[in-house]
Design an enzyme around this catalytic site. Structure first.
Site, PDB file in Angstrom:
ATOM      1  CG  ASP A 205     -44.859 -58.907  56.760  1.00 39.24           C
ATOM      2  OD1 ASP A 205     -43.871 -59.014  56.381  1.00 39.24           O
ATOM      3  OD2 ASP A 205     -45.749 -59.821  56.702  1.00 39.24           O
ATOM      4  CB  SER A 229     -42.435 -63.487  56.611  1.00 37.21           C
ATOM      5  OG  SER A 229     -43.142 -62.462  55.728  1.00 37.21           O
ATOM      6  CD  GLN A 279     -40.173 -60.196  55.646  1.00 37.15           C
ATOM      7  OE1 GLN A 279     -40.585 -60.565  54.410  1.00 37.15           O
ATOM      8  NE2 GLN A 279     -41.026 -59.651  56.574  1.00 37.15           N
TER       9      GLN A 279
END
Length: 288
Positions: A205, A229, A279
């Site tokens: 991430d 996110s 993502q």
């Protein structure tokens, strides 16, 4: 957190029941809970309900609300299916009466099959030739925006070395690509595959949304763009070790409607592809 042991202590959850677990949070410099922490903790919870030695091969998740750093996070695991080859778990994360995150994870029994992969990009600078985030702060801290300096000052259990240093004061658009070497701080011996996957998920991430801003770098930066996110998916292909530097190779095929999409591949230093990531994130210009 300064070493991998600190990270492992964060990711291993307190067991409340066979399907309920509690976790705490540590900041990475943001006022809200780091998404990678929630991802890894949720996978820890799901993995602890797997009793047939199956291995995580994919997960898909949505971030619903920002997490509060001061509150514990409760992870509830639903046993969706235990089939002949695959086991599926659904994890819901709560803070008080708020659902902040959901994840589905699939685990697969060990099987033999076809094997191929794309190659790692050749000609990249090696970690020994590059500056780490810590060294960038030491050498260029006086010229960096205050928000970036604050972020880089945070102690982390992972060292990052970008292959190209982007000058935030150089207002020009850049290609939507990024390559970052990373390595854990401390001993990583004797980690089982499930634990390695959780740590890798935590790291995945980091950095990935940066590539969505690069094509707009002449006007967009972290200080004038609201980012978060929205979802995160990951596929795990092969076993690996953390004993050397690894490469996170990222690109952003598209940004539109205040959302940016990015995807990445994670390689060992010798070129073995171990995971892929996708993502979509909020990249909303702040209008003053």
């Amino acid at each position: 957190m300064t070493t991998v042991n600190d990270l492992l202590n964060l990711l291993v959850l307190e067991k409340i029941s066979d399907t309920e677990f509690n976790g705490i949070s540590k900041t990475i410099g943001s006022p809200i809970v780091f998404g990678g922490q929630v991802l890894a903790q949720a996978i820890n919870a799901a993995s602890r309900t797997i009793t047939n030695n199956r291995v995580l091969h994919s997960m898909h998740s949505y971030f619903l609300e920002a997490g509060n750093l001061e509150l514990p996070i409760t992870y509830n695991v639903s046993v969706v299916r235990d089939g002949g080859s695959f086991s599926v778990r659904r994890v819901t994360a709560h803070q008080k009466n708020r659902t902040i995150f959901i994840l589905s994870a699939s685990f697969h029994k060990e099987e033999e099959g076809y094997d191929h992969q794309i190659p790692m990009e050749s000609g990249l600078k090696q970690p020994e030739e590059l500056l780490s985030w810590t060294e960038i702060l030491q050498q260029y801290g006086d010229f960096l925006p205050s928000s970036m300096k604050t972020f880089l000052k945070i102690e982390r259990p992972v060292e990052f070395k970008p292959t190209e240093i982007v000058n935030p004061l150089d207002k020009k658009d850049l290609p939507p690509f990024s390559n970052v070497w990373f390595k854990l701080k401390g001993s990583t011996k004797d980690l089982d595959l499930a634990t390695k996957q959780q740590v890798l998920t935590y790291i995945s991430d980091y950095n990935i949304l940066s590539s969505t801003l690069y094509p707009h770098a002449s006007k967009a930066h972290w200080g004038n763009t609201q980012t978060a996110s929205l979802d995160h998916s990951m596929w795990y292909f092969r076993d690996f070790d953390f004993d050397d530097w690894m490469l996170y190779s990222m690109e952003s095929p598209s940004a539109t409607s205040a959302r940016g999409f990015a995807r990445g591949n994670i390689f060992t230093r010798d070129g073995k592809l171990i995971a892929s990531v996708a993502q979509e994130g909020l990249v909303r210009p702040i209008v003053k």
